[in-house]
Design a protein around this motif. Structure first.
Motif, PDB file in Angstrom:
ATOM      1  N   THR A  11      -5.117 -18.220  -0.561  1.00 51.95           N
ATOM      2  CA  THR A  11      -6.346 -18.675   0.088  1.00 51.95           C
ATOM      3  C   THR A  11      -6.285 -18.337   1.574  1.00 51.95           C
ATOM      4  O   THR A  11      -5.216 -18.047   2.101  1.00 51.95           O
ATOM      5  CB  THR A  11      -6.526 -20.209  -0.040  1.00 51.95           C
ATOM      6  OG1 THR A  11      -5.495 -20.844   0.753  1.00 51.95           O
ATOM      7  CG2 THR A  11      -6.423 -20.680  -1.478  1.00 51.95           C
ATOM      8  N   TYR A  12      -7.450 -18.396   2.237  1.00 47.83           N
ATOM      9  CA  TYR A  12      -7.459 -18.103   3.669  1.00 47.83           C
ATOM     10  C   TYR A  12      -6.648 -19.130   4.464  1.00 47.83           C
ATOM     11  O   TYR A  12      -5.813 -18.744   5.284  1.00 47.83           O
ATOM     12  CB  TYR A  12      -8.896 -17.959   4.181  1.00 47.83           C
ATOM     13  CG  TYR A  12      -9.509 -16.655   3.729  1.00 47.83           C
ATOM     14  CD1 TYR A  12      -9.215 -15.475   4.385  1.00 47.83           C
ATOM     15  CD2 TYR A  12     -10.343 -16.596   2.613  1.00 47.83           C
ATOM     16  CE1 TYR A  12      -9.739 -14.264   3.957  1.00 47.83           C
ATOM     17  CE2 TYR A  12     -10.864 -15.395   2.179  1.00 47.83           C
ATOM     18  CZ  TYR A  12     -10.567 -14.227   2.849  1.00 47.83           C
ATOM     19  OH  TYR A  12     -11.075 -13.038   2.422  1.00 47.83           O
ATOM     20  N   PRO A  13      -6.855 -20.447   4.244  1.00 47.11           N
ATOM     21  CA  PRO A  13      -6.012 -21.395   5.002  1.00 47.11           C
ATOM     22  C   PRO A  13      -4.529 -21.219   4.668  1.00 47.11           C
ATOM     23  O   PRO A  13      -3.676 -21.340   5.555  1.00 47.11           O
ATOM     24  CB  PRO A  13      -6.510 -22.774   4.537  1.00 47.11           C
ATOM     25  CG  PRO A  13      -7.857 -22.534   3.954  1.00 47.11           C
ATOM     26  CD  PRO A  13      -7.841 -21.146   3.412  1.00 47.11           C
ATOM     27  N   GLY A  14      -4.223 -20.914   3.416  1.00 44.08           N
ATOM     28  CA  GLY A  14      -2.836 -20.714   3.021  1.00 44.08           C
ATOM     29  C   GLY A  14      -2.222 -19.514   3.728  1.00 44.08           C
ATOM     30  O   GLY A  14      -1.039 -19.512   4.076  1.00 44.08           O
ATOM     31  N   LEU A  15      -3.040 -18.503   3.947  1.00 44.88           N
ATOM     32  CA  LEU A  15      -2.555 -17.250   4.534  1.00 44.88           C
ATOM     33  C   LEU A  15      -2.571 -17.300   6.063  1.00 44.88           C
ATOM     34  O   LEU A  15      -1.617 -16.891   6.723  1.00 44.88           O
ATOM     35  CB  LEU A  15      -3.437 -16.106   4.043  1.00 44.88           C
ATOM     36  CG  LEU A  15      -2.967 -14.677   4.309  1.00 44.88           C
ATOM     37  CD1 LEU A  15      -1.703 -14.363   3.517  1.00 44.88           C
ATOM     38  CD2 LEU A  15      -4.083 -13.696   3.907  1.00 44.88           C
ATOM     39  N   LEU A  16      -3.705 -17.793   6.607  1.00 45.24           N
ATOM     40  CA  LEU A  16      -3.907 -17.746   8.062  1.00 45.24           C
ATOM     41  C   LEU A  16      -3.599 -19.070   8.746  1.00 45.24           C
ATOM     42  O   LEU A  16      -3.440 -19.117   9.961  1.00 45.24           O
ATOM     43  CB  LEU A  16      -5.373 -17.404   8.380  1.00 45.24           C
ATOM     44  CG  LEU A  16      -5.992 -16.172   7.714  1.00 45.24           C
ATOM     45  CD1 LEU A  16      -7.479 -16.113   8.005  1.00 45.24           C
ATOM     46  CD2 LEU A  16      -5.305 -14.900   8.219  1.00 45.24           C
ATOM     47  N   GLY A  17      -3.585 -20.160   7.992  1.00 48.23           N
ATOM     48  CA  GLY A  17      -3.548 -21.494   8.593  1.00 48.23           C
ATOM     49  C   GLY A  17      -4.976 -21.984   8.809  1.00 48.23           C
ATOM     50  O   GLY A  17      -5.926 -21.199   8.830  1.00 48.23           O
TER      51      GLY A  17
END
Lengths: 297, 297
Positions: free
Chosen positions: B250-256
């Protein structure tokens, strides 16, 4: 009654099959989609099959004086719809079939999720092919309308056959006719009409070929039912006797075998009468109707 | 960063929703299909939802100076594709979801077989609506092409996301972008382009609205991911925290979370810049982009 018992696909009707196969293969190969999805489409679409629907489109196009190669996008579209319907019908939640054409069904060869998505992909591609490959937008729009109607009827027929929803007050015969006119007949009819439209047919010719398709479509189903009752599984290429085992309404179950065979002969005659006014260009369609009346698998 | 935190659907964008709902209801009611199939279609299609895609089509049509009611067939077609994809994605063999929008999913309310067939029916109807309701065949053919491409990309994105088949050598970020550009973005983009085409947009306007749609589409997905991480299930209206539980990229998982929120703000700016040249007729699209950047469910 037909006097020949040959079940070899007749030459005039099988001639376009390699051209159709090549067209289908090129259509799938040209897609920019995930590699595993493309494999699933190739598996479902190029794994044999008689190509009855594109062959009908081809010969209907030729019967009205068109260049039969002009029917290839329409034939491919109808074949894509047919292939999608087989993949979804084979799913465990539906007919739960493990084998088709002597190979594992797609969900057995891959996964249920892939079978759902590959079916969805083929249905989508069917409509895409019609507008990407047909040069004339007004023809393309008409073909899309015909295919949408035929597919919708096919799905309705599948619902009637397996999930109910039939109008009240129908006799067994009326129920059976309604189911099969939709489930099998509508897509064969769409194939014929679309092929004719690709040949720029007159409305009268479209009407004659619709009539031919309706007779051939019902005949096709009765023959299928008779095969299910009378043939061994290894000859039919799929599981047989399943209809009776499931207590399903069938033509032989309703009319008996003899009356079913008479109905086949009557429908064969109807199909031949319908295309007689089209003259010699319709000879392959006549040959195809005769073949379908006597096929054993 | 957006300063408002309102999550109410903004008035300019929600205004067409009742018109769209009425159009969808009339489209389903007019079908000659089994009664149980019609019920399943009504259940899936008319059971709430924000109508984001038809609303986008409506406002893109208006943004290029068209009569927005002319976008109704296109909007309905895209909504039918969206609804079909939800029904199939919810199946046990796919995401296996029991609830959607606070109600049992279609296969829980009816049967898996009905959910497969109703999904197929909605996908078919999507293409049928485009050619039955659009008066101009060349517009209809173009809309069919756009919808087929968008739907094919959506299916490809679903395959990438759940079954693999991604090209080799991509970074995590590239994989995530490829998945979502296809899975969510392509159909939003089709909605915008089709709406614009219904308003007889210039190619330049179609291009601007495609750019808007791409920014909004990616933003939509990042917002969805952020909601999944940060919100309670009862607020989001569906199960949350599922992505992390499944180990999904996911984006939060990848980017924070912070970088995801910055990406949302950047994409909102991109969307607003894209439609600026269209002037005041594009104001509802700007409002919609701002709303989508701050929505919490």
């Amino acid at each position: 009654m037909p006097t020949t018992s040959s079940t070899t696909y007749p030459p005039a009707t099988s001639a376009p099959a390699p051209t159709i196969d090549a067209y289908l293969a090129a259509t799938v190969d040209g897609l920019d989609i995930p590699s595993n999805l493309k494999e699933a489409l190739r598996y479902s679409l190029l794994g044999g099959g008689k190509r009855l629907r594109p062959v009908l489109a081809w010969h209907c196009c030729a019967a009205v004086g068109g260049n039969p190669a002009d029917s290839l996008p329409a034939g491919a579209a109808v074949e894509l719809v047919h292939a999608f319907s087989l993949v979804h019908d084979d799913l465990p939640a539906m007919d739960d079939d493990d084998f088709r054409r002597g190979r594992p069904t797609l969900h057995k060869a891959t996964s249920e999720a892939m079978a759902v998505l590959a079916g969805d992909g083929m249905l989508t591609l069917a409509f895409g092919v019609l507008v990407q490959k047909s040069t004339h937008p007004s023809l393309a729009a008409r073909l899309v309308a015909e295919l949408a109607l035929g597919t919708q009827a096919m799905i309705a027929g599948q619902v009637y056959d397996t999930l109910g929803g039939l109008p009240a007050g129908l006799s067994d015969q009326e129920r059976l006719d309604l189911i099969h006119r939709n489930k099998t007949g509508a897509l064969l009819r769409a194939a014929c009409r679309m092929g004719a439209l690709c040949g720029h047919a007159s409305e009268r010719a479209v009407h004659l070929l619709s009539h031919y398709a309706q007779a051939v479509g019902l005949m096709f189903q009765i023959v299928d039912d008779v095969i299910d009752v009378t043939q061994e599984a290894h000859h039919a290429g799929k599981q047989t006797g399943k209809d009776a085992a499931k207590g399903k309404l069938t033509y032989p179950g309703l009319l008996g075998l003899d009356a079913s065979r008479l109905a086949i002969a009557r429908l064969e005659g109807e199909a031949l009468d319908a295309i007689a006014p089209l003259g010699p260009t319709a000879a392959p369609l006549a040959e195809l109707a005769r073949y379908m009346a006597v096929r054993t698998h």
